[in-house]
Scaffold this motif. Structure first.
Motif, short mmCIF file in Angstrom:
data_model
loop_
_atom_site.label_atom_id
_atom_site.label_comp_id
_atom_site.label_asym_id
_atom_site.label_seq_id
_atom_site.Cartn_x
_atom_site.Cartn_y
_atom_site.Cartn_z
N ARG A 61 128.73 44.54 107.27
CA ARG A 61 128.24 44.08 108.57
C ARG A 61 128.42 45.15 109.65
O ARG A 61 127.53 45.37 110.48
N ALA A 62 129.58 45.80 109.65
CA ALA A 62 129.83 46.87 110.64
C ALA A 62 128.81 47.99 110.49
O ALA A 62 128.33 48.55 111.48
N GLU A 63 128.47 48.33 109.25
CA GLU A 63 127.47 49.37 109.00
C GLU A 63 126.10 48.94 109.53
O GLU A 63 125.43 49.72 110.22
N ALA A 81 113.78 52.95 108.86
CA ALA A 81 114.84 53.91 109.15
C ALA A 81 116.22 53.25 109.08
O ALA A 81 117.19 53.85 108.59
N VAL A 82 116.31 52.00 109.54
CA VAL A 82 117.58 51.27 109.47
C VAL A 82 117.97 51.04 108.01
O VAL A 82 119.12 51.28 107.61
N LEU A 83 117.03 50.57 107.22
CA LEU A 83 117.32 50.27 105.82
C LEU A 83 117.73 51.51 105.03
O LEU A 83 118.48 51.42 104.06
N GLN A 84 117.23 52.67 105.47
CA GLN A 84 117.56 53.91 104.77
C GLN A 84 118.91 54.49 105.19
O GLN A 84 119.38 55.46 104.59
N LYS A 85 119.54 53.89 106.19
CA LYS A 85 120.83 54.39 106.69
C LYS A 85 121.95 53.40 106.41
O LYS A 85 122.86 53.23 107.22
N LEU A 86 121.89 52.75 105.26
CA LEU A 86 122.91 51.76 104.90
C LEU A 86 123.51 52.11 103.54
O LEU A 86 123.36 51.38 102.56
N PRO A 87 124.23 53.24 103.45
CA PRO A 87 124.73 53.68 102.13
C PRO A 87 125.76 52.73 101.52
O PRO A 87 125.81 52.59 100.30
N TYR A 88 126.56 52.07 102.36
CA TYR A 88 127.56 51.17 101.79
C TYR A 88 126.89 49.91 101.22
O TYR A 88 127.27 49.43 100.15
#
Length: 538
Positions: A349-351, A366-373
């Motif tokens: 959630r924090a990510e 872009a948001v979905l691509q920046k969620l590595p965890y």
């Protein structure tokens, strides 16, 4: 006279049984492989599998653990070998040799016919070539807005409940994943088909159970008397009723999309004539109705007489099932895992919240691509609970599988005495059905320390780099890997991220109590519920 004829048939069956099991080269090679006993004359191990779907799952898990890493059973006169060691899986999956699906997929032909899942040879190659462009990243980018919108609609439906909401996850999720596959890959909205699509989803569920029922009863297989026995029994009548619902639903979707193209003079289909989609093309088809879908590829191919209307339906039937049911199962288990692991849930959630703040509180590609965890959580969830838990092939030539020298970890796993100094090789002859146990290899302690533990950091780059590439197969591998795996992962992220942004997840049913029933997908035997608590209410 009748008695003499009956005795003659029995004698012939016993003679044939002896030849197949002990007299033929194939039988002798198969019998060297360990497997459950007793093996009864003629029937083999078939009676052992006449159990409930839930008990059958437990039996299959027990046998593949006990006879690790290879086990054989006899199904009347047909041997079936199950493997789960990554080296063995690689032997079957990596080359172009063993691409033909086994005869167990024949029970799917009444539903999917010979679409991409069940076809072989030139037809499979041709269909794969036609459909691959539908999952090119440039096409997937057009669909992101729809996937995000569906995820937000799912979140909104929970918010409309005013306060904490409890949901049985599978029916709740499958409704939205079906909407997503129809609006993206099929180019058709289900917004006005609520009751119809609910009927379709129920038919999918019942069909899965019916197919497994038929699978473990070889006398009901299509090859046995041409499937006549199954057709005249109540399960056969039930299947025909379900097929009318399933194929009626897909016929409606195909008809609507074809009508749209007829009304627009096929102008949007002509974009597929280009080998590459230009930025101008992307702009040209930006509106929802004009987005080019997988179904459009099939319609375009039919306009050029490469495929028929029947060919279109068999692919749509295949992708309608695979594109919504497997994804719903994947999301279901991850939500349960996150509900039970509050620390991991809070970190995801924090990510999500952090990336959302950077992006003006809007979900985008872009948001979905920046969620590595979140990526790692998805991968770990699919390790523990792969939506497709096994696949099966008909091997085209003799294959040699080594019997590995097992360490103490394997010894404790199978709980039987073995000679650790002894190493054997088993030859599986050409034409044998080989099951590839994905669920088993994902939980093998030789490759996954503490395999029952949910640990997303297993998929950190530094912990993944030396891992056996065939120890993790949620989307299969090799030439027949899942064509839609990038689409599926993108869809799961688009649906999970808005939920975690808006809700805390609390467990109602726990995975330690999970009971699974044998099905086409890794389906829970009982409802799995989660409580969604709005963040502003806490």
């Amino acid at each position: 006279m009748i008695l003499i004829l009956l005795l003659s048939v029995i004698v012939v069956l016993f003679v044939w049984n002896y030849y197949v099991h002990y007299g033929s080269r194939k039988g002798r090679l198969i019998n060297r492989i360990p497997g459950p006993a007793p093996v009864f004359p003629i029937g083999g191990n078939v009676l052992e599998y006449q159990q409930s779907h839930e008990a059958l799952w437990k039996l299959l898990r027990y046998e593949t653990d006990f006879y690790y890493p290879i086990v054989k059973i006899w199904c009347f006169f047909v041997p079936v070998v199950s493997i789960r060691h990554p080296d063995d899986l690689e032997i079957i999956l990596s080359p172009m040799k063993h691409l033909e699906k086994s005869a167990i997929y024949d029970i799917l032909l009444s539903w999917f016919n010979t679409g991409l899942l069940t076809s072989a040879g030139d037809k499979w190659h041709a269909r794969r070539k036609i459909l691959t462009p539908a999952f090119h990243f440039n096409i997937l980018r057009q669909f992101v807005d729809i996937l995000i919108e569906e995820g937000e609609q799912m979140t909104k439906s929970l918010k409309d409940g005013k306060g904490a909401v409890e949901k049985d996850l599978m029916p709740f999720l499958s409704k939205h994943t079906l909407n997503a596959i129809c609006e993206t890959a099929m180019g058709t909205s289900l917004k006005d088909l609520g009751a119809f699509q609910k009927k379709y989803r129920q038919a999918v569920y019942e069909m899965g159970l019916l197919l497994v029922y038929r699978l473990v009863r070889p006398w009901l297989h299509p090859i046995c008397f041409g499937g006549v026995l199954f057709d005249i029994l109540p399960p056969g009548f039930r299947q025909r009723k379900l097929l009318r619902i399933l194929q009626g639903f897909t016929d409606k979707i195909i008809a609507e999309r074809k009508l749209y193209h007829e009304r627009t003079g096929d102008r949007y289909l002509k974009i597929f004539e280009n080998d590459k989609m230009t930025e101008e093309d992307n702009t040209y088809i930006r509106t929802r109705k004009k987005r080019l879908a997988m179904l459009d590829l099939l319609i375009a191919a039919s306009r050029e007489n490469h495929i028929t209307d029947f060919d279109i339906r068999e692919e749509v039937d295949t992708f309608m099932f695979e594109g919504h049911e497997t994804t719903a199962v994947g999301i279901c288990y991850l939500l349960l895992l996150l509900a039970e692991h509050k620390d991991i849930q809070d970190r995801v959630r924090a990510e999500v919240d952090s990336v959302m703040q950077e992006n003006g509180e809007r979900f985008t590609l872009a948001v979905l691509q920046k969620l590595p965890y979140l990526d790692r959580c998805l991968k770990e969830s699919l390790r523990l609970y792969p939506s497709v838990h096994f696949i099966s092939r008909l091997i085209s030539e003799d294959v040699t599988f080594p019997f590995y020298i097992m360490d103490e970890m394997s010894y404790s796993l199978i709980k039987k005495k073995v000679n650790f100094a002894q190493e054997k090789k088993y030859v599986v002859p050409a034409g044998t059905v080989v099951h590839l146990n994905i669920y088993g290899v994902h939980r093998d302690p030789n490759f996954w320390p503490n395999p029952e533990v949910f640990d997303p950091d297993r998929f950190l780059p530094e912990r993944s780099q030396n891992r056996h590439p065939y120890s993790y197969l949620p989307f299969s591998a090799g030439p027949r890997n899942c064509i839609g795996q990038r689409f599926a992962l993108l869809e799961m992220k688009a649906m999970i991220a808005p939920l975690l942004h808006s809700f805390y997840l609390e467990p109602i049913d726990y995975l330690k109590d999970l009971k699974i029933k044998t099905d086409l997908v890794l389906r829970p035997a009982y409802p799995l519920r989660v409580r969604f608590v709005p963040i502003q209410d806490t």
